[in-house]
Design a protein around this motif. Structure first.
Motif, mmCIF file in Angstrom:
data_model
loop_
_atom_site.group_PDB
_atom_site.id
_atom_site.type_symbol
_atom_site.label_atom_id
_atom_site.label_comp_id
_atom_site.label_asym_id
_atom_site.label_seq_id
_atom_site.Cartn_x
_atom_site.Cartn_y
_atom_site.Cartn_z
ATOM 1 N N ILE A 94 7.162 9.766 11.398
ATOM 2 C CA ILE A 94 8.370 9.034 11.018
ATOM 3 C C ILE A 94 8.660 7.944 12.042
ATOM 4 O O ILE A 94 8.781 8.206 13.231
ATOM 5 C CB ILE A 94 9.564 10.020 10.908
ATOM 6 N N TYR A 95 8.680 6.703 11.571
ATOM 7 C CA TYR A 95 9.045 5.571 12.436
ATOM 8 C C TYR A 95 10.474 5.187 12.101
ATOM 9 O O TYR A 95 10.711 4.497 11.115
ATOM 10 C CB TYR A 95 8.141 4.372 12.159
ATOM 11 N N GLY A 96 11.418 5.615 12.932
ATOM 12 C CA GLY A 96 12.814 5.282 12.642
ATOM 13 C C GLY A 96 13.194 5.785 11.264
ATOM 14 O O GLY A 96 13.279 6.993 11.043
ATOM 15 N N GLN A 97 13.428 4.852 10.332
ATOM 16 C CA GLN A 97 13.805 5.229 8.976
ATOM 17 C C GLN A 97 12.580 5.468 8.091
ATOM 18 O O GLN A 97 12.669 6.126 7.067
ATOM 19 C CB GLN A 97 14.642 4.101 8.341
ATOM 20 N N VAL A 98 11.422 4.904 8.540
ATOM 21 C CA VAL A 98 10.247 4.912 7.666
ATOM 22 C C VAL A 98 9.470 6.219 7.802
ATOM 23 O O VAL A 98 9.052 6.595 8.884
ATOM 24 C CB VAL A 98 9.311 3.730 8.016
ATOM 25 N N LYS A 99 9.328 6.905 6.670
ATOM 26 C CA LYS A 99 8.492 8.102 6.680
ATOM 27 C C LYS A 99 7.080 7.678 6.285
ATOM 28 O O LYS A 99 6.721 7.669 5.114
ATOM 29 C CB LYS A 99 9.030 9.141 5.694
ATOM 30 N N ALA A 100 6.287 7.304 7.303
ATOM 31 C CA ALA A 100 4.944 6.799 7.026
ATOM 32 C C ALA A 100 4.067 7.914 6.469
ATOM 33 O O ALA A 100 3.205 7.684 5.619
ATOM 34 C CB ALA A 100 4.335 6.221 8.295
ATOM 35 N N LEU A 101 4.295 9.134 6.958
ATOM 36 C CA LEU A 101 3.642 10.319 6.387
ATOM 37 C C LEU A 101 4.703 11.396 6.297
ATOM 38 O O LEU A 101 5.530 11.528 7.207
ATOM 39 C CB LEU A 101 2.525 10.828 7.303
ATOM 40 N N THR A 109 -10.058 3.693 1.570
ATOM 41 C CA THR A 109 -10.545 2.554 0.775
ATOM 42 C C THR A 109 -9.601 2.213 -0.359
ATOM 43 O O THR A 109 -8.805 3.036 -0.826
ATOM 44 C CB THR A 109 -11.952 2.844 0.214
ATOM 45 N N HIS A 110 -9.640 0.971 -0.739
ATOM 46 C CA HIS A 110 -8.928 0.533 -1.932
ATOM 47 C C HIS A 110 -9.882 0.511 -3.116
ATOM 48 O O HIS A 110 -9.486 0.330 -4.244
ATOM 49 C CB HIS A 110 -8.402 -0.902 -1.734
ATOM 50 N N ASP A 111 -11.166 0.625 -2.796
ATOM 51 C CA ASP A 111 -12.202 0.322 -3.768
ATOM 52 C C ASP A 111 -12.667 1.602 -4.474
ATOM 53 O O ASP A 111 -13.258 2.475 -3.854
ATOM 54 C CB ASP A 111 -13.372 -0.318 -3.008
ATOM 55 N N GLY A 121 -4.784 4.817 -1.901
ATOM 56 C CA GLY A 121 -3.345 4.706 -2.090
ATOM 57 C C GLY A 121 -2.919 3.275 -1.919
ATOM 58 O O GLY A 121 -3.638 2.481 -1.303
ATOM 59 N N PRO A 122 -1.737 2.949 -2.446
ATOM 60 C CA PRO A 122 -1.260 1.571 -2.318
ATOM 61 C C PRO A 122 -0.969 1.207 -0.862
ATOM 62 O O PRO A 122 -0.881 2.083 -0.007
ATOM 63 C CB PRO A 122 0.020 1.557 -3.161
ATOM 64 N N SER A 123 -0.827 -0.084 -0.628
ATOM 65 C CA SER A 123 -0.536 -0.563 0.719
ATOM 66 C C SER A 123 0.770 0.043 1.218
ATOM 67 O O SER A 123 1.739 0.136 0.479
ATOM 68 C CB SER A 123 -0.440 -2.094 0.698
ATOM 69 N N GLY A 124 0.769 0.482 2.461
ATOM 70 C CA GLY A 124 1.982 1.055 3.037
ATOM 71 C C GLY A 124 2.166 2.518 2.716
ATOM 72 O O GLY A 124 3.189 3.110 3.060
ATOM 73 N N SER A 125 1.170 3.127 2.097
ATOM 74 C CA SER A 125 1.348 4.519 1.688
ATOM 75 C C SER A 125 1.056 5.494 2.830
ATOM 76 O O SER A 125 1.257 6.690 2.690
ATOM 77 C CB SER A 125 0.452 4.821 0.481
ATOM 78 N N LYS A 174 -2.029 5.478 4.831
ATOM 79 C CA LYS A 174 -3.451 5.794 5.036
ATOM 80 C C LYS A 174 -3.865 5.575 6.494
ATOM 81 O O LYS A 174 -4.478 6.447 7.122
ATOM 82 C CB LYS A 174 -4.328 4.916 4.121
ATOM 83 N N THR A 175 -3.518 4.415 7.018
ATOM 84 C CA THR A 175 -3.894 4.117 8.404
ATOM 85 C C THR A 175 -3.186 5.054 9.371
ATOM 86 O O THR A 175 -3.769 5.521 10.357
ATOM 87 C CB THR A 175 -3.576 2.644 8.733
ATOM 88 N N THR A 176 -1.924 5.342 9.057
ATOM 89 C CA THR A 176 -1.170 6.277 9.883
ATOM 90 C C THR A 176 -1.911 7.614 9.972
ATOM 91 O O THR A 176 -2.071 8.190 11.051
ATOM 92 C CB THR A 176 0.231 6.486 9.272
HETATM 93 N N1 ATP Z 1 4.205 1.433 14.553
HETATM 94 C C1 ATP Z 1 4.943 1.428 13.433
HETATM 95 N N2 ATP Z 1 6.273 1.256 13.503
HETATM 96 C C2 ATP Z 1 7.033 1.262 12.404
HETATM 97 N N3 ATP Z 1 6.552 1.421 11.187
HETATM 98 C C3 ATP Z 1 5.238 1.594 11.032
HETATM 99 C C4 ATP Z 1 4.368 1.615 12.149
HETATM 100 N N4 ATP Z 1 3.110 1.812 11.721
HETATM 101 C C5 ATP Z 1 3.203 1.907 10.372
HETATM 102 N N5 ATP Z 1 4.462 1.790 9.973
HETATM 103 C C6 ATP Z 1 4.935 1.883 8.584
HETATM 104 O O1 ATP Z 1 4.394 3.048 8.037
HETATM 105 C C7 ATP Z 1 4.041 2.825 6.684
HETATM 106 C C8 ATP Z 1 2.606 3.247 6.469
HETATM 107 O O2 ATP Z 1 1.765 2.313 7.138
HETATM 108 P P1 ATP Z 1 0.176 2.408 7.096
HETATM 109 O O3 ATP Z 1 -0.333 1.373 8.010
HETATM 110 O O4 ATP Z 1 -0.229 3.808 7.339
HETATM 111 O O5 ATP Z 1 -0.126 1.995 5.587
HETATM 112 P P2 ATP Z 1 -1.551 1.850 4.871
HETATM 113 O O6 ATP Z 1 -1.578 2.845 3.810
HETATM 114 O O7 ATP Z 1 -2.624 1.869 5.891
HETATM 115 O O8 ATP Z 1 -1.405 0.400 4.274
HETATM 116 P P3 ATP Z 1 -2.540 -0.699 4.052
HETATM 117 O O9 ATP Z 1 -3.283 -0.319 2.833
HETATM 118 O O10 ATP Z 1 -1.759 -1.961 3.850
HETATM 119 O O11 ATP Z 1 -3.370 -0.733 5.281
HETATM 120 C C9 ATP Z 1 4.315 1.378 6.386
HETATM 121 O O12 ATP Z 1 5.520 1.289 5.697
HETATM 122 C C10 ATP Z 1 4.414 0.749 7.735
HETATM 123 O O13 ATP Z 1 5.329 -0.315 7.701
#
Ligand code: ATP
Ligand code: MG
Lengths: 373, 237
Positions: free
Chosen positions: B12-19, B193-195, B36-40, B42-44
């Protein structure tokens, strides 16, 4: 691999590193230049001050008007050979040129050049027995020029008249009473007067500070009772104070230069760390620990410091020469120990300047490499 | 045996529940795709699995070790010893040659071995380009160097975030071929992957949405449409 990374990073990222290198090299240049000059200042300025004339005069003690040269030779035994710059006897007698009376001074021209280096001679210094220097006032009045032949007359000590043909070899300008004198070799004057071994004064120039001069004066009075030494106070005092002021000024400037270099290197390294955040993150992501990262940046800093220091040492030598030539009119003598010292200081300053950037580098999060910043 | 286990992991980043409350197990030798869509998130998730970030909540067990108990230095050691990373942007060190980029990983791991690094270059088909700088290589070639670097220390787990995201089709196929070989050799691979064409190769695909797992698809359950497309492609090859 460590060295390969350092060297590649420096070589293949030339422009940024060149900026840092320049900062260090310039810093080292100024540093070595300043150090060399300040090291050399006592020597340089000591001479410079001595060129304002003798700092001790010897006259006869007691009632005698004339100083015996054997007494002044005794006095010379007390003065350490290596601090004795020059010792010039002056014998004054009245002579005539075209019936006009002038003061003739018999002296030793080689010594006079040392105790009175500020004498400005146009033409040549006398060499032959019958060569003379005439003061600029006389030259103006009589319209004599270098090369003119003149006829000198007068009375010897025993009252007999003498007459001799002499040649004006040069005209001396001192801005003081000497401009009204005629100078000839002491042995020439002795021959004209028919006696020798005496002088009015002996001017002495000694490389020594005030305390040493006082001690020497006392020793001379003791050793040669016929001699009364007097210090030319004004010059010796200002010599010491001006010297110490100059040195502290140079020290201050060096300090400022060091601080500036440090700031310059620190900002460059900071920029480098910022630019390379990705690379640092990547290295950490593939398993580099903080120590390796720190070692790499410090290593780069050190390498820069060594290269900049060496470059600066070479440039600094020429810098010091140039400054010395301009300010003092002669070259600087470089103490070789200053060279490795400069390189060491450069490395130390660079490493110190790198500490904060290196800490920032170690703090980089590896997670940033996956985020496409 | 599971090489990786996420239990109720949240980031959780502040308000954002990244996972949010994600649980997932990955078997030894499995090829897992994350979509998954962008911002879902995955990278987290990759950052957490790759020991580059710690989750706000939940536990991660990698190769039998609970990550939350480890110090940063120990996490560094795990990254170094157990994980091979492949990036969308390749992240090669610009002032080192391709071969040296591979050797850097050896250097941080233990000791350099030029012969072995050359062998790794050969395996990705770039032996003749070993002495070139990254900027002298095409994107696909850079990605292959990145893969060679990821593999050089025999990692237990290979993580690839969009490995084909910056590549054209030809290079994508080359990279996929390498991954396929790795998989056949028994490596565990997690690829974001997106693909769909990339995902279809995986044993299992996990779908993320708003930080949660929304769907899991096994290879044999892949929708026919995708499968058919894949068949076409492989027969065309
Ligand atoms: N260091 C951070 N601080 C605040 N918010 C973050 C941070 N890293 C990621 N987020 C937020 O967490 C969410 C998930 O980000 P993440 O990079 O995991 O997405 P993703 O699925 O990899 O997207 P993409 O397909 O665009 O790469 C996003 O809403 C992003 O804005
Ligand atoms: Mg992403």
């Amino acid at each position: 691999m460590f060295m390969k990374m350092l060297v590649s990073s420096l070589i293949r990222r030339r422009s940024r590193m060149l900026a840092a290198l320049c900062a260090i090299a310039i810093g080292a240049t100024v540093l070595l230049g300043m150090a060399a000059i300040s090291y050399d200042i006592p020597r340089q300025m000591g001479r410079e001050f001595r060129s304002y004339g003798a700092n001790m005069v010897l006259v006869a003690s007691g009632e005698d008007a004339l100083l015996k040269l054997e007494d002044s030779d005794r006095a010379a035994e007390v003065i350490p050979e290596k601090s004795l710059v020059g010792m010039t006897p002056y014998r004054y007698e009245i002579v005539r040129i075209n019936m006009q009376g002038y003061t003739a001074a018999g002296t030793d021209f080689d010594q006079a050049r040392r105790t009175s280096p500020y004498w400005n001679v146009s033409g040549a210094w006398p060499k032959e027995e019958n060569d003379i220097l005439i003061g600029s006032d006389i030259a103006e009045f009589t319209r004599l020029a270098p090369g003119s032949a003149i006829n000198i007359t007068g009375r010897a000590s025993d009252g007999a008249r003498f007459r001799r043909d002499m040649t004006v070899s040069g005209i001396v300008r001192t801005g003081s009473v000497e401009d009204e004198f005629i100078f000839m070799r002491l042995d020439t004057l002795d021959a004209l007067m028919g006696n020798s071994g005496v002088a009015e004064v002996v001017e002495v120039s000694i490389a020594a500070d005030e305390d040493e001069l006082n001690a020497l004066a006392a020793a001379i009075s003791n050793h040669a009772p016929g001699v009364s030494p007097r210090l030319v106070k004004r010059v010796t005092q200002s010599e010491t104070t001006v010297l110490s002021k100059l040195q502290s000024l140079v020290f201050l400037v060096s300090l400022i230069v060091l601080v500036l270099t440090m700031i310059c290197v620190a900002t460059t390294m900071m920029t480098v760390v910022m630019e390379r955040r990705k690379e640092i993150g990547l290295k950490k992501a593939i398993g580099a620990d903080n120590r390796s990262i720190a070692a790499e940046f410090l290593g780069e800093g050190m390498l820069l410091g060594v290269m900049g220091g060496i470059l600066g040492t070479v440039l600094g030598y020429f810098f010091a020469q140039a400054v010395s030539m301009n300010v003092f009119g002669r070259g600087v003598i470089l103490d070789w120990r200053l060279m490795p010292a400069t390189v060491l200081v450069s490395v130390a300053v660079t490493v110190a300047a790198c500490l904060w950037p290196v800490k920032r580098a170690a703090d980089v999060e590896p997670a940033l490499v996956l985020r496409g910043e | 045996m599971n090489i990786l286990e996420l239990k109720n992991v949240s980031m959780i980043y502040g308000q954002v529940k990244a996972l949010y409350d994600v649980s997932l197990s990955v078997e030894q030798g499995e090829w897992l795709a994350i979509m998954g869509p962008s911002g879902s998130g995955k990278t987290t998730m990759m950052n957490i699995i790759g020991c580059m970030d710690r989750p706000t909540n939940g536990s991660v067990i990698l190769d039998g070790e609970e990550l939350s108990r480890l110090s940063p230095a120990e996490l560094t050691a795990i990254r170094r010893d157990k994980i091979g990373l492949i990036f969308q942007q390749f992240h090669l060190i610009s002032y080192l040659t391709a071969l040296e980029n591979v050797m850097v990983a050896q250097y941080y791991h233990s000791m350099i071995d030029e012969g072995e690094a050359l062998l790794a270059m050969e395996r990705v088909g770039l032996k003749e380009r070993a002495k070139h700088l990254p900027r002298q290589l095409s994107g696909g070639e850079q990605q292959r160097v990145c893969i060679a670097r990821a593999l050089i220390n025999y990692p237990r787990l290979i993580l690839a975030d969009e490995p084909t995201g910056n590549l054209d089709e030809t290079n994508e196929h080359i990279v996929m071929e390498i991954l396929r070989k790795l998989h056949n050799g028994g490596s565990t691979i997690i690829v974001v992957t997106h693909d769909p064409e990339v995902a279809v190769e995986a044993d299992r695909t996990v779908f993320l949405e708003h930080g949660r797992i929304s769907n899991v698809v096994r290879k044999n359950d892949v929708p026919d449409a995708v499968k058919a497309k894949d068949m076409q492609l492989s027969s065309a090859r």
